[in-house]
Design an enzyme around this catalytic site. Structure first.
Site, PDB file in Angstrom:
ATOM      1  N   CYS A  92      -8.558  77.766 -45.639  1.00 13.11           N
ATOM      2  CA  CYS A  92      -9.427  77.920 -44.482  1.00 13.11           C
ATOM      3  C   CYS A  92      -9.995  76.548 -44.109  1.00 13.11           C
ATOM      4  O   CYS A  92      -9.810  75.572 -44.828  1.00 13.11           O
ATOM      5  CB  CYS A  92     -10.548  78.920 -44.746  1.00 13.11           C
ATOM      6  SG  CYS A  92     -11.818  78.334 -45.904  1.00 13.11           S
ATOM      7  N   LYS A  93     -10.717  76.487 -43.021  1.00 15.83           N
ATOM      8  CA  LYS A  93     -11.385  75.257 -42.615  1.00 15.83           C
ATOM      9  C   LYS A  93     -12.499  75.610 -41.651  1.00 15.83           C
ATOM     10  O   LYS A  93     -12.404  76.596 -40.911  1.00 15.83           O
ATOM     11  CB  LYS A  93     -10.399  74.299 -41.929  1.00 15.83           C
ATOM     12  CG  LYS A  93     -10.781  72.837 -42.030  1.00 15.83           C
ATOM     13  CD  LYS A  93     -10.489  72.288 -43.413  1.00 15.83           C
ATOM     14  CE  LYS A  93     -10.790  70.804 -43.511  1.00 15.83           C
ATOM     15  NZ  LYS A  93     -10.404  70.240 -44.819  1.00 15.83           N
TER      16      LYS A  93
END
Length: 391
Positions: A68-69
């Site tokens: 994720c980010k």
């Protein structure tokens, strides 16, 4: 590129800041990635970064974490930047408390992220089952302890990614049978750029150019990396008052003009692009930053026959540190952590270059095949029946 599993958009109530959380995939209900803050951040950029994180966790031999980010479009130097970060993380807290493990990235500090988590009774984000696992809880204590330790004078967490990049660069250069004392140019002098430069200098490489947000400094005989580190500010910017008389100061836009064997971009995305990729002088690019080469620039690099260690192979040190300690894969000791990262980075780089040579193909194309994420699980406790079953 496969589509992300989840995109959450945030609009700040007190400034014009915008932010996005992008989850590319979950593995066993868990996903991890950094939080970036910069005026140029876009939703598309965060999607690309989350996609790269999913590959990075495969490359880091993780069977527990997806990619994720998070990204916030705001000036990280603004006086209220930490307040903006806090409001963003509060908005994301339901996801964080369910197994979305956000850390730091360009423009944010991990200690600031952890401090905000601690306000809400969260040490490190975990899934519900991880919160009940004594071995993982011990791993968190070990990780917290290691965050205060140092290696070569650097905080361990500030060194792991840059050292991993240096090990990857060294392995690739040896595979290419490159000459000793090869010349290196590094773009970006934050934690990653500084630690990478230090380790490469220890390995016998000559750092002939470093650029930061303000300037480019060069020296044909090699820069004194330790001295530059000792006097840089919190933003990773160098202090000219401590430059040697033999140093040349130039505009930071000229970093690609410096003759070198190895080029290591350590800061923003897309800094090598269709407008400048044909000017790259190095025969090897090692991506310390995430997605520092645009798709158009990458096609030029590929056609020119320049070798590359792509981002999710080279810069996985921080997530390997996190995974290896929390899940008990290594002894909680600074040198053991670094030895583990060196072994993994060298193994992956050698595998990548061996496969690319065998197939006569560009390294990035091969990397997307051999480190492709295959798992896309759901968040834990997607229904009450599943929650009761776990109990």
């Amino acid at each position: 590129m496969s589509k992300p599993y989840l995109i959450v958009e945030w609009n700040d109530t007190e400034t014009d800041a915008q932010g996005w959380l992008v989850v590319h995939n979950f593995v066993k209900g868990y996903t991890g990635g950094g939080t970036r803050m910069h005026p140029t951040v876009t939703k598309e950029e965060v999607e690309r970064l989350a996609h790269a994180m999913a590959y990075k966790y495969v490359a880091s031999d993780s069977g527990t974490t997806g990619g994720c980010k998070a990204g916030i479009k705001y000036d990280y130097k603004a006086p209220d930047a930490n307040a903006v970060l806090r409001r963003f993380l509060i908005a994301m807290m339901p996801y964080i408390d369910s197994g979305v493990s956000l850390g730091s990235d360009l423009g944010t500090k991990y200690e600031d992220v952890l401090q905000i988590f601690n306000e809400f009774g969260i040490d490190i984000p975990l899934t519900q089952s991880m919160k009940q696992n004594p071995a993982i809880l011990q791993g968190i204590k070990d990780f917290d302890g290691l965050m205060k330790t140092r290696i070569d004078g650097l905080l361990l967490n500030d060194a792991v990614t840059g050292y991993g990049v240096a090990f990857s660069a060294d392995e690739a250069w040896k595979f290419k049978k490159g000459k000793d004392g090869a010349k290196v140019v590094i773009q970006g002098f934050g934690c990653v750029g500084a630690s990478c430069a230090l380790k490469l200098s220890q390995l016998g490489y000559k750092i002939v150019g470093i650029s930061d947000a303000n300037l480019l400094v060069t020296c044909e005989e090699g820069l004194d990396i330790q001295n530059l580190i000792d006097h840089k500010n919190v933003y990773g910017e160098m202090d000219q008052d401590y430059f040697e008389p033999t140093y040349t100061v130039r505009p930071n836009s000229e970093w690609l003009d410096v003759d070198c064997d190895i080029l290591i971009p350590c800061a923003l995305e897309d800094v090598i692009n269709k407008s400048n990729a044909d000017t790259v002088k190095a025969s090897l690019i090692v991506e310390a930053a995430n997605i520092p080469v645009s798709s158009e620039g990458d096609e030029i690099i590929k056609q020119r026959g320049i070798d590359i260690v792509n981002d999710f192979v080279a810069n996985l040190g921080a997530i390997r540190f996190y995974d290896a300690v929390i899940f008990g894969l290594v002894k909680p000791d600074p040198q053991a952590v670094m030895d583990d990262i060196e072994k993994l980075c060298r193994k992956n780089t050698h595998r990548l270059f061996s496969e690319a040579k065998k197939q006569n193909r560009y390294q990035r194309d091969v990397a997307y095949e051999i480190f492709k994420p295959e798992v896309s699980d759901l968040l834990e406790f997607t229904s009450m029946s599943e929650k009761e079953a776990v109990r």
